[in-house]
Scaffold this motif. Structure first.
Motif, PDB file in Angstrom:
ATOM      1  N   SER A   1      30.700  43.968  48.877  1.00  0.00           N
ATOM      2  CA  SER A   1      31.987  43.583  48.291  1.00  0.00           C
ATOM      3  C   SER A   1      33.144  44.223  49.050  1.00  0.00           C
ATOM      4  CB  SER A   1      32.040  43.996  46.820  1.00  0.00           C
ATOM      5  OG  SER A   1      30.928  43.486  46.116  1.00  0.00           O
TER       6      SER A   1
ATOM      7  N   ASP B   1      43.097  47.019  44.286  1.00  0.00           N
ATOM      8  CA  ASP B   1      42.323  46.213  43.329  1.00  0.00           C
ATOM      9  C   ASP B   1      41.962  47.044  42.100  1.00  0.00           C
ATOM     10  OD1 ASP B   1      42.314  43.991  45.041  1.00  0.00           O
ATOM     11  OD2 ASP B   1      40.473  44.664  46.036  1.00  0.00           O
TER      12      ASP B   1
ATOM     13  N   ARG C   1      33.814  46.918  33.192  1.00  0.00           N
ATOM     14  CA  ARG C   1      33.649  45.482  33.397  1.00  0.00           C
ATOM     15  C   ARG C   1      34.417  45.015  34.636  1.00  0.00           C
ATOM     16  NH1 ARG C   1      34.950  44.454  28.780  1.00  0.00           N
ATOM     17  NH2 ARG C   1      32.861  44.560  27.909  1.00  0.00           N
ATOM     18  N   GLY C   2      35.619  45.553  34.818  1.00  0.00           N
ATOM     19  CA  GLY C   2      36.415  45.177  35.977  1.00  0.00           C
ATOM     20  C   GLY C   2      35.769  45.598  37.285  1.00  0.00           C
TER      21      GLY C   2
ATOM     22  N   ARG D   1      32.586  46.080  37.793  1.00  0.00           N
ATOM     23  CA  ARG D   1      31.408  45.223  37.978  1.00  0.00           C
ATOM     24  C   ARG D   1      31.806  43.888  38.592  1.00  0.00           C
ATOM     25  NH1 ARG D   1      29.534  42.910  32.589  1.00  0.00           N
ATOM     26  NH2 ARG D   1      31.422  41.724  33.053  1.00  0.00           N
ATOM     27  N   GLU D   2      32.908  43.313  38.104  1.00  0.00           N
ATOM     28  CA  GLU D   2      33.353  42.018  38.630  1.00  0.00           C
ATOM     29  C   GLU D   2      33.834  42.150  40.079  1.00  0.00           C
ATOM     30  OE1 GLU D   2      36.269  40.941  35.740  1.00  0.00           O
ATOM     31  OE2 GLU D   2      34.772  40.348  34.234  1.00  0.00           O
ATOM     32  N   LEU D   3      34.548  43.222  40.391  1.00  0.00           N
ATOM     33  CA  LEU D   3      35.034  43.410  41.753  1.00  0.00           C
ATOM     34  C   LEU D   3      33.886  43.586  42.748  1.00  0.00           C
ATOM     35  CD1 LEU D   3      38.041  45.810  41.040  1.00  0.00           C
ATOM     36  CD2 LEU D   3      38.200  43.478  41.952  1.00  0.00           C
TER      37      LEU D   3
ATOM     38  N   ALA E   1      30.899  42.248  42.442  1.00  0.00           N
ATOM     39  CA  ALA E   1      29.889  41.261  42.056  1.00  0.00           C
ATOM     40  C   ALA E   1      28.929  40.943  43.197  1.00  0.00           C
ATOM     41  CB  ALA E   1      30.578  39.980  41.572  1.00  0.00           C
TER      42      ALA E   1
ATOM     43  N   GLU F   1      24.220  40.773  43.291  1.00  0.00           N
ATOM     44  CA  GLU F   1      23.400  39.581  43.488  1.00  0.00           C
ATOM     45  C   GLU F   1      21.979  40.001  43.787  1.00  0.00           C
ATOM     46  OE1 GLU F   1      25.418  37.536  46.545  1.00  0.00           O
ATOM     47  OE2 GLU F   1      27.159  37.028  45.295  1.00  0.00           O
TER      48      GLU F   1
ATOM     49  N   GLU G   1      20.173  42.541  37.940  1.00  0.00           N
ATOM     50  CA  GLU G   1      21.589  42.849  37.830  1.00  0.00           C
ATOM     51  C   GLU G   1      21.823  43.595  36.524  1.00  0.00           C
ATOM     52  OE1 GLU G   1      25.922  40.642  37.403  1.00  0.00           O
ATOM     53  OE2 GLU G   1      24.212  39.534  38.174  1.00  0.00           O
TER      54      GLU G   1
ATOM     55  N   ASP H   1      24.516  45.248  33.688  1.00  0.00           N
ATOM     56  CA  ASP H   1      25.870  45.193  33.151  1.00  0.00           C
ATOM     57  C   ASP H   1      26.438  46.598  33.110  1.00  0.00           C
ATOM     58  OD1 ASP H   1      28.160  45.015  31.614  1.00  0.00           O
ATOM     59  OD2 ASP H   1      27.345  43.409  30.355  1.00  0.00           O
TER      60      ASP H   1
END
Length: 418
Positions: free
Chosen positions: A320, A326, A375-376, A378-380, A382, A386, A393, A395
């Motif tokens: 990533s 960010d 959560r943020g 984790r999304e950044l 992502a 994979e 994966e 959470d």
């Protein structure tokens, strides 16, 4: 004066040059450290690196400087246990392990489950949890270096009495010891650790600490009991003129000592300064000179958290592309100490995606902010979740809130197993 051992100076010439722009710098072989300190007429010596706490002990004893400890090798976990057991300050039995035969004798003498871990070291490195005979067989098959270990009985697992859904079942106690007085300056709660079974080197599990929270949400009575136990332990070890970091397990019947470390706890000073607490770095420098530091008498101003989530799939390079900017956009986050760089090895950041700081006025606000930041992040990151090689994966928001995972344990602490 900043002292570098010659091997470190050779490996990190740039750091030494940078330090010399701001401070007096000396370089010496480890074997000549005491003589160097004496020739420089230093009035005290301290370290913030766990690998050198014994070197500080040697120099302070040799030169009769403040901070000399009465007990030989007091930060060795096996030595600690023996002294604490003698005073009935711990219920943990342990055996010294320096060879395969030592392990075979110890694993017969101690009931499973038990924990095999280095006698020195931090961060869960090299720890292996032996739940059953299969885990013992795994150690026999995978471990090559048996020196410097201890095998100890499993600490009974309690739960955080206030927020078991979010906070781990262990705390840390930060103490400033003067002459014969041991001042507790902070008690930190922890977010759950994460454990990857058999994910480390030579049969070890991979253990990741994920966060620190100040102030602790234990009741005053609970904190008082824990702090009294820590003071008794420090007195038993003969600790004087030292800042110490002690980890304490919460058990069904109260608490027990995980380990005592003879230096400032990593990442904690930044949080204390956010809430107006004791400056542990300044305190460590002061007590190294035999001078009582200023210890704020006020309660913490709000709540703060250091959060450093590990990659959900560990190993290889960072996929990533995430910047400090960010991370700064995440609500509740007030500082970014580190972010894993795209293309770099995950190991370069200690397998952590980021190391960030949060602040809030109340405990509830901090918990909500922590879940959002988790959560943020984790999304950044992502792309790094994979399913490479079919890996699972995870959470990361659940890792902070304590949901969605089976309880596991480190050196007697609650965590999540993958």
């Amino acid at each position: 004066m900043i002292l570098f051992t010659d091997d470190v100076a050779r490996a990190h010439e740039r750091v030494v040059n940078m330090a010399s722009q701001m401070f007096q710098v000396a370089v010496a072989p480890l074997s000549e450290l005491a003589g160097t300190c004496n020739s420089l007429k230093l009035k005290g010596v301290t370290t913030f690196h766990d690998a050198h706490v014994e070197d500080v002990d040697f120099v302070t004893r040799a030169l009769e400087l403040p901070g000399a400890i009465a007990v030989e090798t007091p930060w060795d976990k096996f030595v600690q246990r023996q002294h604490l057991l003698a005073e009935r300050l711990t219920g943990v039995r342990c055996f010294r392990v320096d060879c395969r035969d030592d392990f075979e004798r110890a694993v017969v003498a101690l009931p499973l489950p038990c924990v095999l871990k280095p006698r020195r070291g931090v961060g869960g490195s090299g720890v292996a949890f032996l739940w059953d005979t299969g885990d013992a067989d795994h150690q026999r098959a995978e471990r090559l270096d048996w020196t410097g270990l201890t095998l100890e009985t499993w600490l009974p697992q309690g739960a955080h009495p206030v927020r078991p859904d979010w906070l781990a079942n262990f705390v840390s106690v930060e103490t400033v010891s003067l002459g014969d007085a041991h001042h507790v300056v902070a008690v930190f709660d922890k977010s759950p650790i994460e454990v990857v079974r058999r994910g480390g080197r030579e049969g070890a599990d991979m253990v990741s600490v994920t966060g620190d929270i100040i102030p602790s949400q234990l009741s005053e009575a609970q904190r008082d009991v824990i702090c009294a136990r820590v003071r008794d332990c420090l007195e038993t070890l003969g600790v004087r003129w030292r800042v110490t970091h002690t980890e304490v397990q919460l058990t069904p019947d109260g608490s027990d000592i995980i380990e005592i470390n003879g230096r400032v706890g990593g990442h904690l000073n930044r949080l204390l300064r956010l809430v107006g607490g004791t400056d542990l770095v300044r305190a460590a420098l002061s007590v190294a000179l035999g001078l009582p530091p200023a210890l704020p008498a006020t309660e913490p101003d709000g709540y703060a958290m250091g959060y450093f989530p590990p990659f959900p799939i560990r190993g290889g390079q960072v996929r990533s592309r995430v910047t400090v900017a960010d991370l700064r956009r995440l609500e509740g986050l007030v500082g970014v100490d580190e972010v894993a760089a795209a293309g770099a090895a995950q190991a370069d950041s200690g397998f952590r995606m980021a190391n960030v700081t949060l602040r809030a006025a109340t405990a509830d606000e901090l918990q909500r902010a922590a879940a959002g930041v988790a959560r943020g992040i984790r999304e950044l990151f992502a792309a790094d979740a994979e399913g490479a090689n079919g890996a699972e994966e995870v959470d990361m928001a659940d890792a902070v809130t304590g949901h969605g995972g089976a309880d596991e344990a480190s050196t007697g602490v609650e965590g999540r197993e993958r």
